[in-house]
Motif scaffolding. Structure first.
Motif, short mmCIF file in Angstrom:
data_model
loop_
_atom_site.label_atom_id
_atom_site.label_comp_id
_atom_site.label_asym_id
_atom_site.label_seq_id
_atom_site.Cartn_x
_atom_site.Cartn_y
_atom_site.Cartn_z
N PHE B 15 0.83 -1.21 0.00
CA PHE B 15 0.00 0.00 0.00
C PHE B 15 0.87 1.26 0.00
CE2 PHE B 15 -3.51 -2.57 2.19
CZ PHE B 15 -4.10 -2.85 0.97
N ALA B 55 -3.71 8.35 2.97
CA ALA B 55 -3.50 6.90 2.78
C ALA B 55 -2.07 6.50 3.14
CB ALA B 55 -3.82 6.52 1.35
N ALA B 58 -1.97 6.31 6.79
CA ALA B 58 -2.65 5.10 7.26
C ALA B 58 -1.80 3.84 6.99
CB ALA B 58 -4.01 4.96 6.59
N SER B 59 -1.05 3.85 5.85
CA SER B 59 -0.18 2.69 5.54
C SER B 59 0.94 2.60 6.59
CB SER B 59 0.45 2.82 4.16
OG SER B 59 -0.53 3.02 3.19
N PHE B 61 0.77 3.73 9.59
CA PHE B 61 0.09 3.33 10.83
C PHE B 61 -0.13 1.81 10.83
CE2 PHE B 61 -4.05 3.40 13.37
CZ PHE B 61 -3.40 3.43 14.59
N LEU B 62 -0.52 1.27 9.66
CA LEU B 62 -0.74 -0.18 9.55
C LEU B 62 0.57 -0.95 9.78
CD1 LEU B 62 -2.63 -2.56 8.86
CD2 LEU B 62 -2.10 -2.20 6.45
#
Lengths: 501, 168
Positions: B15, B55, B58-59, B61-62
């Motif tokens: 991602f 995004a 968020a990637s 964070f993932l």
């Protein structure tokens, strides 16, 4: 009074009276079939509403929605296979009752609790939607922008165990929504010379691809499940005394359903589990829960069905869908050139009232359909997936094509099916993707309009108490979601809130 | 490291690459920006960039979430149920590839065979592929359903369904 009379004239037609019942019946069958989900059913029903009047089409979808919520409980009770995620709570006491030979009693209680909760939820919709819509008339672009940001945050957070995956899913949806011509300048975005992309991707093939195809593709990698409905003694039905015994838990569960349903993203499953655990906590015999207690069935079903009317509150009053099904219903409004929200209440109140009438009628149909057809539907529910899924696929193809009479939409559906399958394998929730895709243009439009009004000044997004409240709520929900994720990491169990979507 | 964690780690990296590619290549190439824009935030590429930055965050964070936090697991019963019906990895992947290829071949045949004839062939093949062995039932359903849907869309909904070479 004139408006109500006008609403009656819009509502009272044999088509409307018929489609609500047909919708509830279709929804009950779909909800009862393991492997078919209610969003799938509503998505497949959508292309059949194109030629109907807006009220008739939307009532059909609402019927499918309500029937689907209830239908999940039939196989949950009879064969321990919940037709919907929310019905997995009904299994806890429904199946033990069935094993004891009291299946009919469990089915009756599930039906009565569902109908009661549905009615309470519908009444809350009628009471609160208008109030909220008149309040929302004060909303300008910055208020709508902050409201949508708040809604998307919750939807991304509660749809799966990982907040990061939820946000990523929403980002993919938002990005996909930018394909087409720019809203302000009319310039091209991600078209790459293909004229078929100029108007953007149609919502319905995206929806069908994301919700129906992944299950079908996944089926190729699984063995056939044995089983099906055994011929069994269903026992005697529930009495009035049984119903009165569970009434308190039913009403409590309905209220949980209404509150959780009105918040975007939460959905039926958390409401069912919360209602169940509260019923157990308040019961004189908590030890009987899980071993075949009718109060457990009633509480689970009341929580589950209590959300149905309430999820329509933010949709009708604000134009914000709280879950995938209401996103499909929003799509149905848009197909007919209508946009739910405060303006619809101002300009088309008779239509809203006509919808309310149909929604109230659906509670009565639910009782009728459930009572008459429990035996029949529970047999239909045992149609094996090896027959069902090819049929569903062809329905998807016709549905995707019929939107614009365009084969390109079938390709979009296939590609989105692959995307959905990838997301299924990665354990990424698809609900944030779809809802972000539907709300994306609205979000961007309000963002840019706000900045246009303020000549590029970002402080417009904090211009009044409404905006600030939504920012605080967004931060608060992020805090709660991250904290519950950290707790889940410590205990190794997913939070009850993250089972929706 | 368990398989879910390895999968999420790989996903986070993929991602991150996709979204960085979006910011560095796809947005500059795919979004036409007019010459004179007074407010930068009103530019057609501002919103896609904002989404892409979100995004990327968020990637990351993932990635952090996968490396530092334990995965919430399925109920034992659910996990057992899922494992019981999962085929061994290679045949499962092959079967999925076959199905996906068939679905795209179906799409490619729509312009020549038309929606009805292609659907008849597909339902027939798909039911056999999924394990249905009652040939009379498969034959009946694979002919009846596409024809009934054609009649509905053509005559009730007035949607012209393409019939390809069977048009006349």
């Amino acid at each position: 009074m004139d408006i109500i009379l006008e609403a009656f004239s819009v509502f009272l037609s044999w088509q409307n009276l018929l489609v609500v019942g047909i919708g509830v019946a279709i929804g009950t069958v779909i909800g009862a079939i393991p492997g078919m989900t209610t969003p799938m059913g509503v998505a497949l029903a959508l292309p059949f509403t194109f030629t109907m009047s807006p009220v008739t089409g939307i009532l059909l979808l609402l019927g499918v929605y309500k029937g689907g919520l209830y239908g999940g409980s039939i196989t949950a009770i009879l064969i321990k296979t919940p037709g919907t995620p929310a019905a997995s709570c009904t299994v806890l006491d429904g199946y033990p009752l069935s094993q004891k030979g009291d299946a009919r009693k469990a089915l009756d209680i599930a039906l009565y609790a569902s109908c009661t909760a549905d009615l309470i939820s519908n009444l809350s919709l009628i009471l609160f939607a208008g109030v909220l819509a008149s309040f929302a008339l004060r909303f300008g672009p910055p208020e709508f922008f902050t409201l949508i940001v708040f809604s998307l945050t919750i939807i991304a957070g509660v749809s799966g165990p990982s907040l990061a995956k939820g946000i990523l899913s929403a980002c993919f949806g938002l990005m996909l929504a930018t394909i087409g011509l720019d809203l302000v300048y009319g310039t091209e975005r991600f078209i790459f010379g293909d004229y078929r992309l100029m108007a953007g991707l149609n919502f319905i093939p995206v929806l069908i691809g994301l919700f129906a195809l992944p299950e079908i593709i996944d089926r190729a990698a699984r063995r056939a499940r044995p089983g099906g409905l055994r011929s069994q003694n269903l026992g005697i039905g529930a009495t009035l005394a049984d119903y009165l015994k569970v009434l308190k838990s039913t009403i409590r569960g309905s209220i949980f359903g209404v509150i959780l349903g009105a918040i975007p993203g939460i959905g039926g499953a958390p409401a069912a589990f919360l209602s169940y655990s509260e019923a157990r906590r308040n019961s004189k015999n908590p030890e009987k829960f899980g071993k075949g207690e009718i109060e457990g069935v009633a509480a689970a079903e009341a929580g589950n069905n209590g959300v149905a009317g309430a999820t329509m509150i933010p949709l009708l009053a604000l134009g914000i869908p709280g879950d995938v099904i209401t996103a499909v219903i929003l799509g149905a409004f848009m197909i007919h050139g209508l946009r739910p929200g405060p303006i619809l209440f101002e300009q088309n109140l008779p239509m809203i009232y006509a919808l309310f009438m149909g929604i109230l009628l659906s509670s009565a149909y639910l009782l009728l359909v459930g009572k008459v057809a429990i035996h029949f539907f529970s047999r239909v529910a045992t149609v094996p997936n090896r027959i069902l899924y090819p049929i569903v696929f062809v329905l998807c193809v016709y549905g995707a094509y019929a939107v614009n009479n365009n084969l390109f939409d079938v390709l979009v559906m296939l590609v989105m099916g692959l995307v959905g399958y990838g997301m299924l394998r990665l354990d990424m929730p698809v609900a944030p993707f779809l809802i972000a895709y539907v709300l994306g243009p609205l979000l961007e439009d309000n963002f840019r309009q706000s900045l246009l009004i303020a000549d590029g000044d970002n402080t417009i997004f904090f211009r009044n108490a409404i905006c600030i409240t939504f920012w605080i709520l967004t931060c608060l929900s992020l805090f709660v979601l991250i904290r519950s994720r950290i707790q889940a990491a410590r205990t190794g169990k997913a939070s009850v809130l993250t089972t929706g979507g | 490291m368990n398989s879910d964690r390895r999968r999420d780690l790989a996903a986070a990296l993929v991602f991150l690459t996709i979204w960085l590619g979006m910011v560095l290549y796809l947005i500059p190439q795919g979004v036409a920006v007019p010459g004179s824009i007074k407010v930068a935030a009103l530019s057609p590429d501002f919103w896609p960039r904002l989404v892409a930055y979100g995004a990327i965050a968020a990637s990351v964070f993932l990635l952090v979430e996968t490396l530092t936090m334990q995965q919430p697991h399925l109920d034992e019963e659910e996990a057992e149920d899922a494992a019981q019906y999962q085929l061994a990895t290679l045949p499962a992947t092959l079967r999925i590839l076959v199905l996906v290829a068939a679905l795209f071949a179906f799409y490619a045949s729509l312009t020549t065979l038309g929606v009805v004839a292609a659907s008849v062939v597909l339902i027939f093949a798909m039911m056999l592929f999924f394990g249905e062995r009652k040939l009379w039932l498969v034959a009946l359903l694979s002919v009846a359903l596409p024809v009934l849907l054609y009649l509905f869309f053509r005559y009730v909904a007035s949607v012209p369904i393409p019939l390809g070479i069977f048009e006349n």
